[in-house]
Design an enzyme around this catalytic site. Sequence first.
Site, PDB file in Angstrom:
ATOM      1  N   GLU A   1      15.819  -5.369  -2.692  1.00 13.23           N
ATOM      2  CA  GLU A   1      15.839  -4.733  -4.017  1.00 13.23           C
ATOM      3  C   GLU A   1      17.234  -4.452  -4.571  1.00 13.23           C
ATOM      4  OE1 GLU A   1      13.257  -1.326  -3.667  1.00 13.23           O
ATOM      5  OE2 GLU A   1      11.515  -2.556  -3.203  1.00 13.23           O
TER       6      GLU A   1
ATOM      7  N   GLU B   1       4.894  -8.934   0.691  1.00 12.26           N
ATOM      8  CA  GLU B   1       4.286  -7.593   0.739  1.00 12.26           C
ATOM      9  C   GLU B   1       3.068  -7.506  -0.181  1.00 12.26           C
ATOM     10  OE1 GLU B   1       7.184  -4.503   0.047  1.00 12.26           O
ATOM     11  OE2 GLU B   1       8.763  -5.571   1.115  1.00 12.26           O
TER      12      GLU B   1
HETATM   13  C1  XIL Z   1       6.733   1.447   1.813  1.00 10.28           C
HETATM   14  C2  XIL Z   1       5.852   1.808   3.003  1.00 10.28           C
HETATM   15  O1  XIL Z   1       4.667   1.068   2.924  1.00 10.28           O
HETATM   16  C3  XIL Z   1       5.544   3.290   2.990  1.00 10.28           C
HETATM   17  O2  XIL Z   1       4.860   3.666   4.175  1.00 10.28           O
HETATM   18  C4  XIL Z   1       6.835   4.105   2.873  1.00 10.28           C
HETATM   19  O3  XIL Z   1       6.531   5.465   2.750  1.00 10.28           O
HETATM   20  C5  XIL Z   1       7.642   3.653   1.672  1.00 10.28           C
HETATM   21  O4  XIL Z   1       7.887   2.255   1.767  1.00 10.28           O
HETATM   22  N1  XIL Z   1       8.730  -2.248  -1.108  1.00 10.28           N
HETATM   23  C6  XIL Z   1       9.233  -2.395   0.165  1.00 10.28           C
HETATM   24  C7  XIL Z   1       8.588  -1.670   1.287  1.00 10.28           C
HETATM   25  O5  XIL Z   1      10.137  -3.213   0.385  1.00 10.28           O
HETATM   26  O6  XIL Z   1       9.510  -1.337   2.304  1.00 10.28           O
HETATM   27  C8  XIL Z   1       7.857  -0.446   0.830  1.00 10.28           C
HETATM   28  O7  XIL Z   1       7.137   0.101   1.944  1.00 10.28           O
HETATM   29  C9  XIL Z   1       6.923  -0.773  -0.325  1.00 10.28           C
HETATM   30  C10 XIL Z   1       7.706  -1.311  -1.497  1.00 10.28           C
END
Ligand code: XIL
Length: 358
Positions: free
Chosen positions: A146, A252
């Site tokens: 990001e 994701e």
């Molecule tokens: C999220 C996790 O799923 C949660 O458990 C945590 O509290 C916050 O982060 N983008 C990403 C991930 O790259 O690392 C994030 O994961 C979701 C959004």
Amino acid sequence: MSPSSREPPVALRASSAVSAADGMSALCAESFVVGCAVGAVLPDGLTPQEQALLVGQFAALTPENCMKPVSIQPAPGRYDFAEPDALVAFAEQHGMAVNAHCLVWHQQTPDWSFSGDGVRERLVDHIRTVVGRYAGRVATWDVVNEAVAEPGEGLRESPWLAALGPEYLEIAFHAARAADPGAVLYYNDYNIERPAKRERTLRLLRGLLERGVPVQGVGIQGHWVLDQLPFADLEAAIEAYGGLGLEVSLTEVDLDVIDRPDCGADVAVHREYHLDQDLYAEGCPPEILARQAEQYGRLVRILADHADTVARLSFWGLHDGVSWLNDWPGKRTNHPLLFDRACRAKPAMDAIARALQR
Ligand code: XIL
């Protein structure tokens, strides 16, 4: 075929007559690896049923939190490898790949990382220590997460940018490459399939590649909302990133069944939902599940059509009950994944099987 998809475990290679009953990985194995993020400590944090689901359906694992900076190095020089060690060992034991996440991010990172003197040295040290520990055992690393601005131009105004300038990205990629010559190194972000952010990301990646920075893959996070999946943008993005010679993974993926205007996948956003807004607390209506199924089918079809560029599709969670979307951007009961709270396949599985037969 791209580097990180080269070797799906033998047991998961598909024959031409594969059905939903054979599992998600088997369904897609001719095209790309299918993975899953796991937040629980392995193996005991999962019930036997969840373990069976994980091993039966998926060929790759992403640590949902335990390899993030704040988890793996909570205090300067104090590393906590217990959970990541267990995850990597579990993956190896079950013939699964590890897609490690993540080395450089502005979230879930202690403030001391980017303040005071020695920021660059600490960053390189973190990467050398963490990547070095798992060298040869990790298929891909999300090196930077990001970094592209949204909204805005150029790079996100993150503490890394403030401390080190734009050079922080190349410092990180070079350090990762030095610590593990074999891992496929990724840039990972959300909304980078959308035209404006895609252009900013392409500019960033092109610049890195021109300077010989060892970035090899682009992770499109894919935290989408039902009925708003940007199919055409996604196809254009896969083609554009592939055109730079990079492999692309959907890193994701989830499909939120409750609209969440204007938050992308920014973990810093918080919303209060009232109880009467917890629309699907008693279960997800069949018509919503049907739309979700159809959209998951279309998504997988697009990825399969671009299998020469797409290396992997990873879901952000094993089943609806453990999805982060039950807690972010606020608490409500969500149903974004392929399996329900009882670990049963949802209609999406059949839709994906059908979409792949076409
Ligand atoms: C999220 C996790 O799923 C949660 O458990 C945590 O509290 C916050 O982060 N983008 C990403 C991930 O790259 O690392 C994030 O994961 C979701 C959004």
